[in-house]
Design a protein around this motif. Structure first.
Motif, PDB file in Angstrom:
ATOM      1  N   LYS A   1       4.352   4.685  -4.940  1.00 16.23           N
ATOM      2  CA  LYS A   1       4.220   5.888  -5.756  1.00 16.23           C
ATOM      3  C   LYS A   1       3.991   5.431  -7.181  1.00 16.23           C
ATOM      4  CE  LYS A   1       7.122   8.850  -2.956  1.00 16.23           C
ATOM      5  NZ  LYS A   1       8.311   9.693  -2.896  1.00 16.23           N
TER       6      LYS A   1
ATOM      7  N   ALA B   1       7.849   1.135  -4.916  1.00 11.15           N
ATOM      8  CA  ALA B   1       7.581   1.035  -3.478  1.00 11.15           C
ATOM      9  C   ALA B   1       8.887   0.744  -2.746  1.00 11.15           C
ATOM     10  CB  ALA B   1       6.579  -0.079  -3.184  1.00 11.15           C
TER      11      ALA B   1
ATOM     12  N   THR C   1       0.798  -1.221   0.000  1.00 13.70           N
ATOM     13  CA  THR C   1       0.000   0.000   0.000  1.00 13.70           C
ATOM     14  C   THR C   1       0.838   1.283   0.000  1.00 13.70           C
ATOM     15  OG1 THR C   1      -0.184  -0.116   2.406  1.00 13.70           O
ATOM     16  CG2 THR C   1      -1.966  -1.113   1.110  1.00 13.70           C
ATOM     17  N   ASP C   2       2.105   1.175   0.362  1.00  8.40           N
ATOM     18  CA  ASP C   2       2.988   2.340   0.387  1.00  8.40           C
ATOM     19  C   ASP C   2       3.739   2.403  -0.942  1.00  8.40           C
ATOM     20  OD1 ASP C   2       4.585   4.493   1.096  1.00  8.40           O
ATOM     21  OD2 ASP C   2       5.999   3.273   2.243  1.00  8.40           O
TER      22      ASP C   2
END
Length: 122
Positions: free
Chosen positions: A73, A91, A70-71
């Motif tokens: 760009k 990520a 989920t983290d």
């Protein structure tokens, strides 16, 4: 008024080009790699670069052990010659022994989605 006409003219030109049949479906080319050589327990960046696809509607998921990361760009969707597009998702990650990292791509040419694995250099 001139700006509205320019936008309208651009849209008409794009529509006309699409009607010529030149913008056919193209399957994405997928590359999964890390910014630095893979080393266990060292911070790195996982990269999934998808290129050469059309139409531009595409879904890219970075995965750790089959679960979405989920983290991340994501770059802006970029246009290439011949009505093809490319997109990159990255990520931060720290590979551990036994972890599996991958990129899953879903596109009209592969509606069921396809998973591409990261191969560490270790």
């Amino acid at each position: 008024m001139e700006l509205k006409f320019t936008i309208f003219a651009t849209l008409v030109a794009c529509f006309a080009y699409l009607q010529t049949g030149d913008a056919i479906e193209a399957m994405p080319k997928v590359q999964v790699y890390s910014r630095n050589p893979g080393e266990f327990d060292k911070d790195n960046t996982l990269i999934c670069h998808v290129s050469g696809f059309h139409p531009p509607d595409i879904k890219i998921d970075l995965l750790k052990d089959g679960h979405p990361i989920t983290d991340f760009k994501q770059s802006d969707l970029a246009f290439e010659q011949g009505w093809r597009f490319h997109l990159t998702k990255t990520a931060p990650f720290t590979p551990k022994k036994g972890d599996e990292y991958s990129c899953r791509v879903t596109h009209s040419t592969i509606p069921e989605g396809k998973t591409y694995n990261w191969e560490p250099d270790m």
